[in-house]
Design an enzyme around this catalytic site. Structure first.
Site, PDB file in Angstrom:
ATOM      1  N   GLU A  36      -5.949 -20.010   7.956  1.00 50.34           N
ATOM      2  CA  GLU A  36      -5.878 -20.211   6.502  1.00 50.34           C
ATOM      3  C   GLU A  36      -7.013 -21.099   6.001  1.00 50.34           C
ATOM      4  O   GLU A  36      -7.545 -20.882   4.919  1.00 50.34           O
ATOM      5  CB  GLU A  36      -4.515 -20.784   6.103  1.00 50.34           C
ATOM      6  CG  GLU A  36      -3.336 -19.835   6.337  1.00 50.34           C
ATOM      7  CD  GLU A  36      -3.417 -18.542   5.543  1.00 50.34           C
ATOM      8  OE1 GLU A  36      -4.257 -18.435   4.633  1.00 50.34           O
ATOM      9  OE2 GLU A  36      -2.648 -17.612   5.843  1.00 50.34           O
ATOM     10  N   CYS A 192      -5.489  -2.624  -4.464  1.00 58.05           N
ATOM     11  CA  CYS A 192      -5.608  -3.097  -5.852  1.00 58.05           C
ATOM     12  C   CYS A 192      -6.763  -4.096  -5.928  1.00 58.05           C
ATOM     13  O   CYS A 192      -6.594  -5.255  -6.279  1.00 58.05           O
ATOM     14  CB  CYS A 192      -4.294  -3.741  -6.301  1.00 58.05           C
ATOM     15  SG  CYS A 192      -4.179  -4.054  -8.078  1.00 58.05           S
ATOM     16  N   CYS A 199      -5.979   3.419  -7.079  1.00 57.53           N
ATOM     17  CA  CYS A 199      -4.625   3.663  -7.577  1.00 57.53           C
ATOM     18  C   CYS A 199      -3.986   4.876  -6.910  1.00 57.53           C
ATOM     19  O   CYS A 199      -2.761   4.966  -6.822  1.00 57.53           O
ATOM     20  CB  CYS A 199      -4.653   3.833  -9.096  1.00 57.53           C
ATOM     21  SG  CYS A 199      -5.264   2.370  -9.969  1.00 57.53           S
ATOM     22  N   CYS A 202      -1.903   3.675  -4.063  1.00 57.16           N
ATOM     23  CA  CYS A 202      -1.051   2.516  -4.313  1.00 57.16           C
ATOM     24  C   CYS A 202       0.433   2.869  -4.375  1.00 57.16           C
ATOM     25  O   CYS A 202       0.827   3.788  -5.106  1.00 57.16           O
ATOM     26  CB  CYS A 202      -1.453   1.845  -5.621  1.00 57.16           C
ATOM     27  SG  CYS A 202      -0.517   0.332  -5.941  1.00 57.16           S
ATOM     28  N   CYS A 208       3.341   0.819 -12.075  1.00 60.83           N
ATOM     29  CA  CYS A 208       2.342  -0.191 -12.454  1.00 60.83           C
ATOM     30  C   CYS A 208       2.142  -0.224 -13.973  1.00 60.83           C
ATOM     31  O   CYS A 208       1.744   0.771 -14.584  1.00 60.83           O
ATOM     32  CB  CYS A 208       1.010   0.100 -11.768  1.00 60.83           C
ATOM     33  SG  CYS A 208      -0.321  -1.014 -12.272  1.00 60.83           S
TER      34      CYS A 208
END
Length: 290
Positions: A36, A192, A199, A202, A208
């Site tokens: 991270e 995205c 799209c 997706c 959406c």
DNA sequence: AAATCGGGGGG
DNA sequence: CCCCCAGATTT
């Protein structure tokens, strides 16, 4: 705003998650913490090889804490923002000395560590320890902006709004919320996307809000343009750091002058690096901090 | 709220 | 060429 069925994301993630080191079974909490730090503003593909070297060399916080900053900065290499490497080193020291060499589980304890902010604290609590929290990075903010709010781009980052927005979508189930957090991030990273969203691939396409509204353009004033890197102080700092990493002996002022000819600019850069603990004056020139 | 902080990937 | 990137910290 519709509710957005989390199962759409969870199921998509189960089928499409990239095979990444921190998703391996048995990957340590320490490994998650290191990943991270490296992923703060650095892309996945650049992080993976450095991360694997790093964990082989320093498998626990105490191992890293025992290393000199100079070696930590060399191992960080060209990941960028080297102050993150110093923060990670300081973080390892605190964990080794105050937390029994075990990565804390509580968000508040994680937030108290150097270099850990709202995103990283929750990412560790959720992905390393399985606790339930909203994890909001730039990908999540974009997915919520589009799928839920129906706008092309999220507003400026604001934990006061972003965290509750994600919390409102988060499944109660411990296993599902972890997959929803990771899956929403992954969706923003590979489907995205900011530039050219796919799209057609997706799982949220049918629900959406942004797509259903016909992909309206961003409203409001355009964001301030990012400063040029070429010719910037950031580039100068990077060049000095590259010289220091490459040398086992102090780098003379004359050698640095070949990289930064302007004496005034050179002095400004070196003063800044020294203040940040990234460079140290030594006999005969400049070195990484010992 | 805005600036600062690296370096590279990718449209 | 320009925007973006699994942000945090300081001003």
């Amino acid at each position: 705003m519709t509710a957005l069925d989390p199962a759409l994301v969870v199921d998509w993630f189960a089928a499409h998650a990239r095979d990444l080191p921190w998703r391996r079974p048995g990957f340590s909490a320490w490994g998650t913490l290191v990943s991270e730090f490296m992923l703060q503003q650095t892309q996945v593909a650049r992080v993976v090889p450095i991360l694997e070297d790093w964990l082989r060399r320093w498998p626990t916080p105490a191992d890293l804490a025992a290393a000199p900053p100079s070696e930590v900065l060399r191992a960080w290499g060209r990941l960028g923002y080297p102050r993150r490497a110093l923060a990670l080193h300081a973080c390892a020291t605190t964990i080794a000395e105050q937390h029994g060499n075990v990565v804390p589980e509580d968000v508040d304890a994680l937030l108290a560590l150097p270099g850990i902010g709202d995103y990283t604290a929750r990412a560790i609590a959720v992905f390393a320890h399985g606790h339930r929290h909203p994890v909001v990075d730039t990908n999540v903010r974009r997915v919520i902006a589009r799928a839920v709010q129906g706008v092309a781009q999220p507003g400026p980052p604001n934990a006061r709004r972003d965290l509750p927005a994600m919390a409102a979508l988060l499944p109660e189930d411990l296993v599902a919320q972890r997959a929803f957090n990771a899956g929403t991030m992954e969706l923003g990273a590979i489907v995205c996307t900011a530039r050219a969203p796919r799209c057609g691939e997706c799982p949220l396409a049918d629900v959406c809000a942004w797509r259903l509204a016909g992909h309206p353009e961003p409203d409001g004033p355009p964001p301030r343009r990012q400063a040029r890197f070429e010719g910037s102080d950031r580039q100068r700092r990077g060049r000095v750091m590259a010289e220091l990493r490459a040398s086992d002996v102090p780098v003379s002022e004359a050698e640095l002058a070949q990289v930064l000819p302007d004496p005034e600019g050179r002095a400004r850069i070196l003063a800044g690096l020294e203040r940040d603990g990234l460079a140290a004056r030594s006999e005969g020139g400049w070195s990484l901090p010992l």
